[in-house]
Design an enzyme around this catalytic site. Structure first.
Site, PDB file in Angstrom:
ATOM      1  N   TYR A 439       0.820  -1.218   0.000  1.00 28.83           N
ATOM      2  CA  TYR A 439       0.000   0.000   0.000  1.00 28.83           C
ATOM      3  C   TYR A 439       0.856   1.272   0.000  1.00 28.83           C
ATOM      4  O   TYR A 439       1.866   1.366   0.701  1.00 28.83           O
ATOM      5  CB  TYR A 439      -0.878   0.035   1.250  1.00 28.83           C
ATOM      6  CG  TYR A 439      -2.194  -0.713   1.144  1.00 28.83           C
ATOM      7  CD1 TYR A 439      -2.751  -1.066  -0.075  1.00 28.83           C
ATOM      8  CD2 TYR A 439      -2.898  -1.063   2.293  1.00 28.83           C
ATOM      9  CE1 TYR A 439      -3.957  -1.740  -0.156  1.00 28.83           C
ATOM     10  CE2 TYR A 439      -4.114  -1.732   2.225  1.00 28.83           C
ATOM     11  CZ  TYR A 439      -4.622  -2.076   0.995  1.00 28.83           C
ATOM     12  OH  TYR A 439      -5.818  -2.746   0.925  1.00 28.83           O
ATOM     13  N   GLU A 440       0.408   2.245  -0.781  1.00 23.55           N
ATOM     14  CA  GLU A 440       0.999   3.594  -0.819  1.00 23.55           C
ATOM     15  C   GLU A 440       2.486   3.582  -1.155  1.00 23.55           C
ATOM     16  O   GLU A 440       3.264   4.391  -0.663  1.00 23.55           O
ATOM     17  CB  GLU A 440       0.774   4.330   0.507  1.00 23.55           C
ATOM     18  CG  GLU A 440      -0.647   4.297   1.029  1.00 23.55           C
ATOM     19  CD  GLU A 440      -1.687   4.732  -0.005  1.00 23.55           C
ATOM     20  OE1 GLU A 440      -1.323   5.451  -0.944  1.00 23.55           O
ATOM     21  OE2 GLU A 440      -2.845   4.339   0.133  1.00 23.55           O
ATOM     22  N   GLY A 441       2.882   2.674  -2.033  1.00 30.13           N
ATOM     23  CA  GLY A 441       4.268   2.608  -2.460  1.00 30.13           C
ATOM     24  C   GLY A 441       4.988   1.439  -1.825  1.00 30.13           C
ATOM     25  O   GLY A 441       5.079   1.343  -0.604  1.00 30.13           O
TER      26      GLY A 441
END
Length: 597
Positions: A439-441
């Site tokens: 998630y998120e990178g």
């Protein structure tokens, strides 16, 4: 005892270690004293345990389904979200002038952590909505704030962020979603977005999608990305949701964890215009979106920490109650069995969990305090605080995602064969937590962000500030006999970080410089956690010397610190040594060598 929170440890972090009451003595959070904070935490714990926790296993077993073009949710998900918003918690961390309660980010994070611990799949809906609303407050027009953000803050509407596309996962330079001017100040969007969390459902009156897209005259690459507000339903003249905005749910992804949070593909403009509105300036959408993403990255680290915490608490209770075996050398079957926790390897696994979880929670709390501190700091200090947070953001996203996932592994191991059955929550917690690595990178992206960008900003000022703060703690701890050895070891570890950083930054070949960026990220994070454990141990020693009650709590803090410095911190030296040496083992291995004939 609660299975989702350790309130004693929360109080220790907030009031003993970080002195929250002093931080709240003046400025925008004045008056948010210990009594008020405790009341908020009490309310959150009561709702989380009553409305979120009982449905965690059922929602995992029977997640949302795709029926007639929409995601169908169990009714109890909506009831839980309503309980959260009706208590005013959707508005907790927003400014009073924007319809919020004005609660500090630090306290709000602790409040939301209980919901993530109880049922992360439900908690995600409002965590993403809050981040989207904050972006609109920062970059939106006054009309966008009043017509959209206000309803999100009140908990009536929800929000998503729409970045990735089928041909462009993390490579946002390659997105093709297009936004054409409609001639009336709005835009018509057309394109496909994937991996959209919290979309496609009907649990709120409206969903506000924040969408990255390109204008017709956009330059190539990330410099040509703009940000648009695209509601699921268009607003009528009264500002209420009306006709459908042609945002089509194509289908739901089937995930290994956090299964109750929808993850979907959305098509924009497939059956007619998807009307959107520019947020911020043209071609500067990525800058605005990262305002939301950086908050989400800290949030992901905290969610990972809470999943680790619940696994730790559950396996601790299990190890305390479960009788199995006898002490080494006791072969008489007539002797009573002993609790699992009496076996030394079980204690090792519990210490490993405690060191990871409570270290990660201290890091998340520290980052939240930096966010709050920026709001009350003098203007000349704000830039330094922002640089310090820039350096810590990839660490706070990634270190808990790796090491609290490892903690979940140890929780399963303590339960033995029972650990991988659905009779106990630890296997679900492991599956839930595994997503936070991505998630998120991803981990690799965060490593490149830290070594390739964050430690280079302002000529390395952010890393220098971090090291200054760590060195201040080392100086204090060196004067405490019980901790002087750990202080000396942490001072050595700072040398490992600075030497590795210097070597990587001096290398002109960027690929070689960043070949071991992920190792750098993890090892630097370990050094930072070592700092926070030394700090916790100092507080524990002083509290013990002051005659504080519950001596076992403080002794456990010191034991976890000892474990971390003896078992975990030395591993950072190996990884940072590879970074310093500019080791090219992975870089020199060709794709052809890895292919199977």
């Amino acid at each position: 005892m609660s299975t989702i929170v350790d309130r004693h440890n929360l109080d220790f972090l907030l009031f003993d270690m970080f002195d929250l009451e002093k931080a709240h003595a003046s400025g925008p959070f004045e008056g948010q004293d210990r009594e008020l904070v405790s009341q908020l935490l009490d309310t959150a714990q009561r709702i989380a345990e009553a409305e979120y926790l009982p449905t965690a296993a059922p929602l995992d077993a029977v997640p949302p389904t795709f029926e007639n073009g929409e995601a169908v949710m169990p009714a109890y998900v909506g009831r839980a979200l309503n309980a959260y918003s009706e208590a005013g918690l959707s508005a907790q961390s927003f400014p009073v002038e924007s319809g919020g309660l004005g609660i500090s980010h630090t306290v709000s994070m602790m409040v939301n952590g209980m919901f993530s611990a109880a049922n992360v799949a439900i908690a995600n809906y409002f965590l993403l909505t809050a981040a989207a609303a904050r972006l609109l407050l920062a970059f939106g027009t006054e009309e966008q704030k009043s017509r959209y953000a206000s309803h999100m803050i009140a908990g009536r509407w929800m929000g998503t962020m729409c970045l990735s596309e089928p041909q462009a996962g993390s490579s946002l330079a390659d997105i093709t979603t297009r936004a054409d001017p409609a001639g009336d100040g709005s835009y018509h969007l057309r394109g496909t977005k994937i991996w959209i969390s919290s979309g496609g459902h009907r649990m709120s009156e409206n969903i506000v999608h924040l969408v990255l897209a390109r204008l017709p005259d956009a330059p190539a690459g990330v410099k040509g990305i703009s940000l648009f507000l695209v509601p699921q339903k268009r607003l009528n003249e009264a500002g209420e949701p009306g006709e459908d905005n042609n945002v089509t749910l194509v289908g739901l992804a089937h995930k290994m964890g956090q299964r109750g949070t929808t993850n979907c593909q959305l098509n924009f403009g497939e059956d007619g215009p998807s009307v959107g509105y520019l947020v911020g300036k043209p071609h500067q959408g990525l800058h605005a979106m990262f305002h939301m993403m950086n908050e989400a990255r800290i949030g992901v680290g905290h969610v990972a920490t809470m999943s680790g915490l619940v696994g730790y608490l559950y396996s601790l209770h299990y190890a305390t109650d479960r009788l199995q075996g006898r002490r080494l050398g006791q072969k008489n079957p007539a002797l009573p069995q002993i609790p699992l926790i009496e076996h030394v390897d079980i204690r090792r696994m519990l210490l490993a969990q405690k060191a990871a979880v409570e270290g990660a929670l201290a890091l998340c709390t520290y980052c939240a305090l930096l966010i709050d501190e920026q709001k009350s700091a003098k203007k000349e200090d704000q830039a330094d605080l922002a640089l310090l947070l820039e350096v810590l953001t990839p660490i706070v996203k990634s270190w808990p995602s790796e090491h609290c996932l490892e903690a979940n592994k140890w929780a399963m191991q303590i339960l033995g064969g029972a650990g991988y059955t659905s009779d106990h929550p630890v296997e679900r917690l492991y599956r839930d937590n595994r997503l936070n690595h991505i998630y998120e990178g991803t981990y690799g992206i965060q490593g490149i962000d830290l070594l390739g960008r964050k430690v280079r900003l302002a000529e390395g000022r952010g890393l220098d500030l971090l090291i200054e703060r760590i060195n201040a703690t080392i100086t204090e701890a060196a004067a405490i006999p019980a901790l002087s050895g750990h202080a000396a070891r942490l001072a050595e570890a700072i040398g490992w970080v600075t030497d590795a950083t210097s070597a990587a930054l001096a290398e002109p070949d960027l690929e070689r410089s960043l070949a071991n960026a992920t190792l750098y990220l993890d090892a630097t994070g370990t050094v930072v956690i070592g700092w926070l454990w030394l700090w916790q141990a100092m507080v524990a020693v002083r509290r013990q010397e002051g005659g504080a009650a519950n001596r076992a709590f403080y002794e456990a803090k010191r034991a976890a610190c000892d474990y971390f410095f003896r078992y975990q911190l030395p591993r950072a030296q190996i990884d940072l040594g590879l970074v310093k040496a500019l080791d090219d083992t992975c870089l020199a291995t060709t794709p052809g060598q890895l292919r199977v004939a």
